[in-house]
Design an enzyme around this catalytic site. Structure first.
Site, PDB file in Angstrom:
ATOM      1  N   SER A 103       0.825  -1.215   0.000  1.00 13.16           N
ATOM      2  CA  SER A 103       0.000   0.000   0.000  1.00 13.16           C
ATOM      3  C   SER A 103       0.853   1.258   0.000  1.00 13.16           C
ATOM      4  O   SER A 103       1.969   1.258   0.521  1.00 13.16           O
ATOM      5  CB  SER A 103      -0.885  -0.019   1.258  1.00 13.16           C
ATOM      6  OG  SER A 103      -1.425   1.249   1.509  1.00 13.16           O
ATOM      7  N   LYS A 152       3.640   4.142  -6.787  1.00 10.43           N
ATOM      8  CA  LYS A 152       3.030   3.488  -7.957  1.00 10.43           C
ATOM      9  C   LYS A 152       2.779   4.585  -8.999  1.00 10.43           C
ATOM     10  O   LYS A 152       2.431   5.689  -8.601  1.00 10.43           O
ATOM     11  CB  LYS A 152       1.688   2.847  -7.564  1.00 10.43           C
ATOM     12  CG  LYS A 152       1.786   1.811  -6.446  1.00 10.43           C
ATOM     13  CD  LYS A 152       0.394   1.491  -5.888  1.00 10.43           C
ATOM     14  CE  LYS A 152       0.493   0.677  -4.610  1.00 10.43           C
ATOM     15  NZ  LYS A 152      -0.807   0.442  -3.957  1.00 10.43           N
ATOM     16  N   GLU A 177      -5.411  -4.871  -6.969  1.00  8.27           N
ATOM     17  CA  GLU A 177      -5.314  -3.396  -6.966  1.00  8.27           C
ATOM     18  C   GLU A 177      -6.585  -2.744  -7.504  1.00  8.27           C
ATOM     19  O   GLU A 177      -7.215  -3.259  -8.420  1.00  8.27           O
ATOM     20  CB  GLU A 177      -4.177  -3.002  -7.908  1.00  8.27           C
ATOM     21  CG  GLU A 177      -2.977  -2.427  -7.253  1.00  8.27           C
ATOM     22  CD  GLU A 177      -3.148  -1.046  -6.620  1.00  8.27           C
ATOM     23  OE1 GLU A 177      -2.259  -0.663  -5.857  1.00  8.27           O
ATOM     24  OE2 GLU A 177      -4.164  -0.329  -6.871  1.00  8.27           O
TER      25      GLU A 177
END
Ligand code: B16
Ligand code: MG
Length: 216
Positions: A113, A144, A168
C-alpha cells in the site's frame, strides 16, 4: 505456480477513500474552494503529498513547502480520527473468506500500500495476523506506477514476481504490477483497470482457485 498474493489496502480490503475525501474536503473548505467526490477519484492510490498537490491544483492555490507539510499533517490528523472509529465490519465483502482460503492453502500474503497509516488500519480492522509481510508508505521511496512496493513485497515473501498475484483498485497500481512482472487482478471497473489479467468488483463469491484459473 502462484505461491503468494499481494493486496493493496484502500479500495481492495477497505474503503478508506471516503475518509480521505472527508479529510481533504475539510482543507479545501478552509481554503475556500470546491472539492467533489469525482475530484477525489484522482487521489486514489496516490501518496499523501502528491494528493495535496493535486488538490491545490484543483483549487488553483499555491503554497510553500512548509505550509504544504502543515496542511498534510492536519489532514492526516482529521483522517486518523475517522480511522480510529473504523470497525472490522467495514472490511469489504468476501475479503476475510478469501484471506482464510489463502491461509488454508499455505499461500503467502503481503500488503502493498501507498499509505503511511496501513499498520494502524490493519490493527483497527483486526487483520494484522493474516499478513506475512506489510510493505507500505513508510518503507517505499517510489510511488506506484513504480513497481517498488510490490517488488519489495515479493522479496519479503521470498517469492518471484511471477509467483504472485497483485490485487489493486487503482490504474497506477495495475501499471506498477505489470511493470514488476506480476499477474494482477483489478478491483473495480474494467474501463479503468482493463490492463489487468482479470477484473472483478470485489472478493464476494470468488475463490482463489477460480482466480488462478481465470488469469492463466
Ligand atoms: P496516507 P492504497 C493510498 O492507499 C490511498 O489510495 C491514497 O488515496 C492515499 O493518498 C495514500 O494511500 C496515502 O495514504 O495519507 O494514509 O499515507 O490504495 O495504496 O492502499
Ligand atoms: Mg488502492
Amino acid at each position: 505456480m502462484i505461491k503468494g498474493c499481494i493486496f493493496d489496502l484502500d479500495g481492495v480490503i477497505v474503503d478508506t477513500a471516503k475518509y480521505h475525501y472527508l479529510a481533504w474536503k475539510e482543507l479545501a473548505d478552509d481554503l475556500g474552494f470546491d472539492f467533489t467526490k469525482s475530484d477525489n477519484e484522482q487521489l486514489k492510490g496516490v501518496s499523501r503529498m502528491h494528493s495535496l498537490d493535486i488538490l491545490l491544483k484543483i483549487g488553483n492555490k499555491q503554497f510553500n513547502e512548509e505550509t504544504k507539510l502543515k496542511f498534510a499533517e492536519n489532514k492526516n490528523k482529521v483522517y486518523l480520527e475517522y480511522i480510529m472509529k473504523m470497525t472490522p465490519g467495514e472490511i469489504l465483502p468476501g475479503v476475510i473468506d478469501f484471506l482464510k482460503e489463502l491461509k488454508s492453502k499455505k499461500i503467502k500474503i503481503a500488503l502493498g500500500s501507498a499509505s503511511k497509516n496501513a499498520m494502524t488500519i490493519l490493527t483497527q480492522l483486526k487483520l494484522t495476523d493474516y499478513f506475512d509481510t506489510v510493505i507500505d508508505g513508510t518503507n517505499v521511496n517510489k510511488a506506484k506506477p513504480d513497481p517498488e512496493v510490490f517488488l519489495k513485497g515479493a522479496q519479503s515473501l521470498n517469492l518471484k514476481p511471477e509467483e504472485c498475484i497483485v490485487f489493486e483498485d487503482a490504474k497506477a497500481g495495475i501499471e506498477a504490477a505489470i511493470k514488476g512482472g506480476f499477474k494482477c487482478v483489478g478491483i473495480g471497473s474494467i474501463d479503468n483497470l482493463g490492463k489487468a489479467n482479470y477484473t472483478m468488483q470485489g472478493f464476494y463469491g470468488i475463490t482463489f482457485g477460480k482466480i488462478v484459473e481465470l488469469i492463466n
